[in-house]
Design a protein around this motif. Structure first.
Motif, PDB file in Angstrom:
ATOM      1  N   TYR A 116      31.820  59.021  35.395  1.00 36.43           N
ATOM      2  CA  TYR A 116      32.963  58.777  36.270  1.00 36.43           C
ATOM      3  C   TYR A 116      33.316  60.070  36.996  1.00 36.43           C
ATOM      4  CZ  TYR A 116      33.697  54.404  33.759  1.00 36.43           C
ATOM      5  OH  TYR A 116      33.548  53.150  33.225  1.00 36.43           O
ATOM      6  N   VAL A 117      33.514  59.969  38.297  1.00 38.49           N
ATOM      7  CA  VAL A 117      33.967  61.109  39.099  1.00 38.49           C
ATOM      8  C   VAL A 117      35.396  60.818  39.540  1.00 38.49           C
ATOM      9  CG1 VAL A 117      31.658  61.790  39.859  1.00 38.49           C
ATOM     10  CG2 VAL A 117      32.969  60.153  41.227  1.00 38.49           C
ATOM     11  N   GLN A 118      36.139  61.883  39.750  1.00 39.86           N
ATOM     12  CA  GLN A 118      37.518  61.712  40.188  1.00 39.86           C
ATOM     13  C   GLN A 118      37.638  62.215  41.623  1.00 39.86           C
ATOM     14  OE1 GLN A 118      40.360  62.836  37.313  1.00 39.86           O
ATOM     15  NE2 GLN A 118      42.096  62.624  38.669  1.00 39.86           N
ATOM     16  N   GLU A 119      38.139  61.337  42.486  1.00 39.53           N
ATOM     17  CA  GLU A 119      38.352  61.681  43.893  1.00 39.53           C
ATOM     18  C   GLU A 119      39.734  61.208  44.290  1.00 39.53           C
ATOM     19  OE1 GLU A 119      35.151  59.730  45.970  1.00 39.53           O
ATOM     20  OE2 GLU A 119      33.833  61.442  45.718  1.00 39.53           O
ATOM     21  N   GLY A 120      40.546  62.117  44.784  1.00 38.13           N
ATOM     22  CA  GLY A 120      41.891  61.753  45.223  1.00 38.13           C
ATOM     23  C   GLY A 120      42.727  61.139  44.118  1.00 38.13           C
ATOM     24  N   GLY A 121      42.530  61.605  42.891  1.00 37.10           N
ATOM     25  CA  GLY A 121      43.308  61.105  41.764  1.00 37.10           C
ATOM     26  C   GLY A 121      42.821  59.795  41.172  1.00 37.10           C
ATOM     27  N   THR A 122      41.713  59.257  41.690  1.00 40.37           N
ATOM     28  CA  THR A 122      41.175  57.984  41.204  1.00 40.37           C
ATOM     29  C   THR A 122      39.800  58.191  40.594  1.00 40.37           C
ATOM     30  OG1 THR A 122      42.355  56.800  42.946  1.00 40.37           O
ATOM     31  CG2 THR A 122      40.532  55.633  41.899  1.00 40.37           C
ATOM     32  N   ASP A 175      35.614  41.871  42.921  1.00 39.95           N
ATOM     33  CA  ASP A 175      36.638  42.639  43.642  1.00 39.95           C
ATOM     34  C   ASP A 175      37.055  43.879  42.848  1.00 39.95           C
ATOM     35  OD1 ASP A 175      36.603  40.852  45.763  1.00 39.95           O
ATOM     36  OD2 ASP A 175      38.270  39.670  44.971  1.00 39.95           O
ATOM     37  N   ALA A 176      37.331  43.710  41.549  1.00 34.13           N
ATOM     38  CA  ALA A 176      37.717  44.854  40.715  1.00 34.13           C
ATOM     39  C   ALA A 176      36.566  45.842  40.587  1.00 34.13           C
ATOM     40  CB  ALA A 176      38.177  44.383  39.339  1.00 34.13           C
ATOM     41  N   LEU A 177      35.351  45.329  40.446  1.00 35.01           N
ATOM     42  CA  LEU A 177      34.179  46.209  40.321  1.00 35.01           C
ATOM     43  C   LEU A 177      33.906  46.958  41.619  1.00 35.01           C
ATOM     44  CD1 LEU A 177      31.886  43.838  38.245  1.00 35.01           C
ATOM     45  CD2 LEU A 177      33.039  45.906  37.425  1.00 35.01           C
ATOM     46  N   SER A 185      21.519  50.034  43.725  1.00 35.38           N
ATOM     47  CA  SER A 185      22.652  50.641  44.421  1.00 35.38           C
ATOM     48  C   SER A 185      23.910  49.841  44.084  1.00 35.38           C
ATOM     49  CB  SER A 185      22.413  50.594  45.931  1.00 35.38           C
ATOM     50  OG  SER A 185      22.417  49.239  46.367  1.00 35.38           O
ATOM     51  N   LYS A 186      25.045  50.297  44.564  1.00 35.86           N
ATOM     52  CA  LYS A 186      26.307  49.579  44.368  1.00 35.86           C
ATOM     53  C   LYS A 186      26.193  48.151  44.894  1.00 35.86           C
ATOM     54  CE  LYS A 186      31.169  49.537  45.843  1.00 35.86           C
ATOM     55  NZ  LYS A 186      32.246  50.315  46.494  1.00 35.86           N
ATOM     56  N   SER A 187      25.739  47.993  46.122  1.00 36.57           N
ATOM     57  CA  SER A 187      25.681  46.648  46.714  1.00 36.57           C
ATOM     58  C   SER A 187      24.707  45.753  45.963  1.00 36.57           C
ATOM     59  CB  SER A 187      25.329  46.716  48.196  1.00 36.57           C
ATOM     60  OG  SER A 187      24.057  47.283  48.385  1.00 36.57           O
ATOM     61  N   GLN A 188      23.581  46.292  45.513  1.00 33.74           N
ATOM     62  CA  GLN A 188      22.616  45.496  44.754  1.00 33.74           C
ATOM     63  C   GLN A 188      23.207  45.050  43.419  1.00 33.74           C
ATOM     64  OE1 GLN A 188      19.554  48.531  44.882  1.00 33.74           O
ATOM     65  NE2 GLN A 188      18.243  47.230  46.150  1.00 33.74           N
ATOM     66  N   GLU A 189      23.891  45.960  42.726  1.00 38.41           N
ATOM     67  CA  GLU A 189      24.508  45.623  41.440  1.00 38.41           C
ATOM     68  C   GLU A 189      25.557  44.523  41.625  1.00 38.41           C
ATOM     69  OE1 GLU A 189      25.318  46.181  37.192  1.00 38.41           O
ATOM     70  OE2 GLU A 189      23.623  46.729  38.458  1.00 38.41           O
ATOM     71  N   LEU A 243      36.072  49.873  41.618  1.00 36.90           N
ATOM     72  CA  LEU A 243      35.710  50.843  40.582  1.00 36.90           C
ATOM     73  C   LEU A 243      34.438  51.616  40.924  1.00 36.90           C
ATOM     74  CD1 LEU A 243      36.057  52.084  37.730  1.00 36.90           C
ATOM     75  CD2 LEU A 243      34.704  50.144  36.875  1.00 36.90           C
ATOM     76  N   PHE A 244      33.442  50.946  41.460  1.00 42.30           N
ATOM     77  CA  PHE A 244      32.144  51.569  41.720  1.00 42.30           C
ATOM     78  C   PHE A 244      32.222  52.493  42.937  1.00 42.30           C
ATOM     79  CE2 PHE A 244      29.677  47.598  39.990  1.00 42.30           C
ATOM     80  CZ  PHE A 244      30.135  47.857  38.718  1.00 42.30           C
ATOM     81  N   HIS A 245      31.754  53.720  42.772  1.00 44.61           N
ATOM     82  CA  HIS A 245      31.658  54.666  43.889  1.00 44.61           C
ATOM     83  C   HIS A 245      30.633  54.126  44.882  1.00 44.61           C
ATOM     84  CE1 HIS A 245      30.848  58.369  46.091  1.00 44.61           C
ATOM     85  NE2 HIS A 245      31.978  58.840  45.580  1.00 44.61           N
ATOM     86  N   ASP A 246      30.828  54.389  46.155  1.00 48.46           N
ATOM     87  CA  ASP A 246      29.898  53.898  47.175  1.00 48.46           C
ATOM     88  C   ASP A 246      28.478  54.408  46.969  1.00 48.46           C
ATOM     89  OD1 ASP A 246      31.841  52.381  48.414  1.00 48.46           O
ATOM     90  OD2 ASP A 246      32.308  53.898  49.925  1.00 48.46           O
ATOM     91  N   LYS A 247      28.320  55.585  46.376  1.00 44.45           N
ATOM     92  CA  LYS A 247      26.997  56.174  46.144  1.00 44.45           C
ATOM     93  C   LYS A 247      26.514  55.959  44.705  1.00 44.45           C
ATOM     94  CE  LYS A 247      27.545  59.713  49.688  1.00 44.45           C
ATOM     95  NZ  LYS A 247      27.575  61.155  49.968  1.00 44.45           N
ATOM     96  N   ALA A 248      27.147  55.049  43.962  1.00 44.40           N
ATOM     97  CA  ALA A 248      26.811  54.822  42.557  1.00 44.40           C
ATOM     98  C   ALA A 248      25.376  54.334  42.396  1.00 44.40           C
ATOM     99  CB  ALA A 248      27.778  53.813  41.943  1.00 44.40           C
TER     100      ALA A 248
END
Length: 160
Positions: A140-146, A61-63, A81-85, A66-71
């Motif tokens: 790490y990328v920042q989007e909307g302050g996160t 849940d925490a990961l 991909s994010k889902s595979q990881e 944290l993980f960007h959808d396109k990570a």
């Protein structure tokens, strides 16, 4: 001698990516050694430390947050991909037991943070216990302050 020469060549060619050096942390508490840095750099180092803890706890849940959808995730055996990881962590295909952080550095470029960790990783991969020395690159990328993890890449070191 060869390793020392190679290390010196790396430092001369790429002084901007040098690591903050300090004594290795105790095995109980893997804390990134950093002599100084901006608040933003410290926040990225803290987020990375949390990530390693969440990975060892298999806190999907925490990961997921944290993980960007396109990570993208680059391991010795391939890319994910994010889902595979997340699936590999959830299923126990890779169990991150402990990441001993030996050195860490952060470079900020605009709203992007690039973190380098030199670690000794203890993991169970496909049922086999392994310990490997890595340099791990985290972007790490920042989007909307996160801040969100956009890339995690493991480079195995030839020396322990």
């Amino acid at each position: 001698m060869k390793a020392r020469t190679l290390g010196l060549c790396f430092l001369m060619v790429s002084p901007h990516w040098s690591f903050a050096s300090a004594q290795a942390p105790s095995p109980k508490e893997a804390t990134p050694p950093v002599a100084s840095g901006t608040n933003e750099e410290q926040e990225v180092l803290s987020l990375s430390k949390d990530k390693w803890r969440w990975m060892s706890e298999r806190n999907v849940d925490a990961l997921t947050a944290l993980f960007h959808d396109k990570a993208v995730f680059v391991h010795m055996g391939g890319t994910m991909s994010k889902s595979q990881e997340l699936d590999v962590i959830r299923s126990g295909g890779i169990q991150y037991k402990h990441a001993e952080i030996l050195d860490a550095s952060v470079r900020l470029i605009g709203t992007t943070a690039i973190l380098l960790n030199r670690i000794r990783l203890v993991a169970v991969v496909g049922g086999n216990a392994v310990t490997n020395p890595f340099v791990v690159t985290e972007v790490y990328v920042q989007e909307g302050g996160t801040r969100r993890l956009a890339s995690l890449s493991f480079t195995r070191l030839l020396t322990p």
